[in-house]
Design a protein around this motif. Structure first.
Motif, PDB file in Angstrom:
ATOM      1  N   GLN A  43       0.856  -1.183   0.000  1.00  0.00           N
ATOM      2  CA  GLN A  43       0.000   0.000   0.000  1.00  0.00           C
ATOM      3  C   GLN A  43       0.894   1.235   0.000  1.00  0.00           C
ATOM      4  OE1 GLN A  43      -1.087  -2.608   2.507  1.00  0.00           O
ATOM      5  NE2 GLN A  43      -2.078  -3.284   0.642  1.00  0.00           N
ATOM      6  N   GLN A  45       1.271   5.621  -0.252  1.00  0.00           N
ATOM      7  CA  GLN A  45       0.586   6.871   0.078  1.00  0.00           C
ATOM      8  C   GLN A  45       0.599   7.797  -1.119  1.00  0.00           C
ATOM      9  OE1 GLN A  45       1.766   8.719   3.789  1.00  0.00           O
ATOM     10  NE2 GLN A  45       1.380  10.768   2.962  1.00  0.00           N
ATOM     11  N   TRP A  47       0.831  11.157  -2.534  1.00  0.00           N
ATOM     12  CA  TRP A  47       1.240  12.520  -2.241  1.00  0.00           C
ATOM     13  C   TRP A  47       0.365  13.500  -3.007  1.00  0.00           C
ATOM     14  CZ3 TRP A  47       2.895  16.763  -4.988  1.00  0.00           C
ATOM     15  CH2 TRP A  47       3.497  17.783  -4.252  1.00  0.00           C
ATOM     16  N   PRO A  48      -0.059  14.624  -2.452  1.00  0.00           N
ATOM     17  CA  PRO A  48       0.270  15.173  -1.132  1.00  0.00           C
ATOM     18  C   PRO A  48      -0.753  14.819  -0.063  1.00  0.00           C
ATOM     19  CG  PRO A  48      -0.820  16.844  -2.429  1.00  0.00           C
ATOM     20  CD  PRO A  48      -0.788  15.620  -3.287  1.00  0.00           C
ATOM     21  N   THR A  49      -1.620  13.831  -0.308  1.00  0.00           N
ATOM     22  CA  THR A  49      -2.638  13.437   0.663  1.00  0.00           C
ATOM     23  C   THR A  49      -2.090  12.334   1.561  1.00  0.00           C
ATOM     24  OG1 THR A  49      -3.626  11.648  -0.620  1.00  0.00           O
ATOM     25  CG2 THR A  49      -4.315  13.889  -1.163  1.00  0.00           C
ATOM     26  N   THR A  50      -2.922  11.894   2.496  1.00  0.00           N
ATOM     27  CA  THR A  50      -2.559  10.761   3.346  1.00  0.00           C
ATOM     28  C   THR A  50      -3.335   9.511   2.938  1.00  0.00           C
ATOM     29  OG1 THR A  50      -4.268  11.402   4.951  1.00  0.00           O
ATOM     30  CG2 THR A  50      -2.029  12.258   5.314  1.00  0.00           C
ATOM     31  N   LEU A  51      -4.008   9.574   1.805  1.00  0.00           N
ATOM     32  CA  LEU A  51      -4.785   8.431   1.327  1.00  0.00           C
ATOM     33  C   LEU A  51      -3.854   7.304   0.895  1.00  0.00           C
ATOM     34  CD1 LEU A  51      -7.505  10.273  -0.781  1.00  0.00           C
ATOM     35  CD2 LEU A  51      -7.787   9.229   1.472  1.00  0.00           C
ATOM     36  N   ALA A  52      -4.274   6.069   1.198  1.00  0.00           N
ATOM     37  CA  ALA A  52      -3.482   4.892   0.845  1.00  0.00           C
ATOM     38  C   ALA A  52      -4.135   4.138  -0.298  1.00  0.00           C
ATOM     39  CB  ALA A  52      -3.341   3.969   2.049  1.00  0.00           C
ATOM     40  N   GLY A 195      -9.787   3.353   5.273  1.00  0.00           N
ATOM     41  CA  GLY A 195      -8.905   4.320   4.621  1.00  0.00           C
ATOM     42  C   GLY A 195      -8.421   3.847   3.276  1.00  0.00           C
ATOM     43  N   GLY A 199      -9.338   5.565  -0.211  1.00  0.00           N
ATOM     44  CA  GLY A 199      -8.196   5.989  -1.017  1.00  0.00           C
ATOM     45  C   GLY A 199      -8.196   5.354  -2.387  1.00  0.00           C
TER      46      GLY A 199
END
Length: 230
Positions: A43, A45, A47-52, A195, A199
Motif C-alpha cells: 500500500q 501513500q 502525495w500530497p494526501t494521506t490516502l493509501a 482508509g 483511497g
C-alpha cells in the motif's frame, strides 16, 4: 490439373496474420494482469494526501488502457476475449507460486540471506487471498469498462475528444467498482480497510479522469502505427 500428393505436402500452411499492434498490446496485457496481483501487496501513500492505495492500481489502469484501445481499434468482441484470456497468465502465476512455496528451501539461502525466506513466505504465503480476489474484481471491472466504453461510442465517432471522454467515464466507473470488490475480498479482516477503500476509490477515479484519457489516446496512436509498420 489436380495437385500431386508431394505438391500438397510441400505447400505452406496458411496461418492467421496478427496485426503487430494487437500482438504487442496482448503481450503487455498478459504481463500487467500478473504484475497487478503482486504489486497489490504494497500500500502506497498518494502525495500530497494521506490516502493509501494498493500499488496494483498502476498495472490495473494499464489494463484498462489496453482493453479500451483494443475495443477502439478492433471492436468490443475482441476486447472481451482479451479480458477473458487474461485469466491464463493469472492461472499460470498461481500455479507456479504454489509450487515454489511448496518446494524445500535451499540451506544456502537460509545461511546467506537471514530473514529472506521468512519475508518471502510472509508476503507470498498469503498470495492465495489476493489472487482469489483479483480475478473477481478483474473480470467484473474490465468487462464493465469495455461495455461502457463501447456503449458510449457514437455512430462513426473518431474524434480524439470523444475517445478521451469515453475512456475517462468508462474507467472511472469500472475502477470504482473494482476497488470495492478487490479491497473488501482481499483485505477485509486483516486490518481496518476504510482508509484503503476510500483511497482506492478516490485514487482510481482521479487517475481515470486525469491519466487514462491521455494514455488511451497515445496507445491508440501507437498501436495504429505499429499496425501500419507490421
Amino acid at each position: 490439373m489436380e495437385p500431386t500428393q508431394s505438391t500438397a505436402l510441400a505447400a505452406p500452411a496458411r496461418t492467421p496474420v496478427i496485426p503487430l499492434g494487437l500482438f504487442v498490446a496482448a503481450l503487455l496485457y498478459g504481463g500487467m494482469a500478473v504484475l497487478a496481483g503482486f504489486l497489490a501487496f504494497k500500500q502506497v501513500q498518494l502525495w500530497p494526501t494521506t490516502l493509501a492505495v494498493e500499488a496494483g492500481i498502476f498495472a490495473f489502469l494499464l489494463l484498462v488502457v489496453i482493453s479500451s484501445t483494443i475495443a477502439q481499434l478492433y471492436g468490443k468482441e475482441l476486447a472481451q476475449k482479451i479480458v477473458w484470456w487474461g485469466f491464463l497468465p493469472l492461472a499460470f502465476s498461481i500455479g507456479l507460486m504454489t509450487l515454489v512455496l511448496a518446494l524445500p528451501v535451499s540451506p544456502d539461502m537460509v545461511a546467506g540471506r537471514p530473514g529472506a525466506i521468512e519475508a518471502f513466505e510472509l508476503v507470498h504465503g498469503q498470495f492465495w487471498r489476493v489472487v482469489a480476489s483479483g480475478p473477481v474484481a478483474y473480470l467484473v471491472s474490465l468487462l464493465l469498462n469495455v461495455w461502457i466504453f463501447d456503449r458510449l461510442r457514437g455512430s462513426g465517432e473518431t474524434s480524439t475528444i470523444g475517445l478521451m471522454v469515453r475512456g475517462a467515464i468508462a474507467s472511472a466507473l469500472s475502477q470504482a467498482i473494482d476497488s470495492v470488490i478487490f479491497v473488501t475480498l482481499a483485505f477485509y479482516g486483516e486490518f481496518d480497510i476504510t482508509g484503503l477503500l476510500i483511497g482506492q476509490v478516490i485514487a482510481k477515479v482521479t487517475l481515470s479522469l486525469v491519466l487514462v484519457p491521455v494514455l488511451i489516446t497515445l496507445a491508440v496512436r501507437l498501436v495504429g502505427r505499429l499496425d501500419a509498420r507490421g
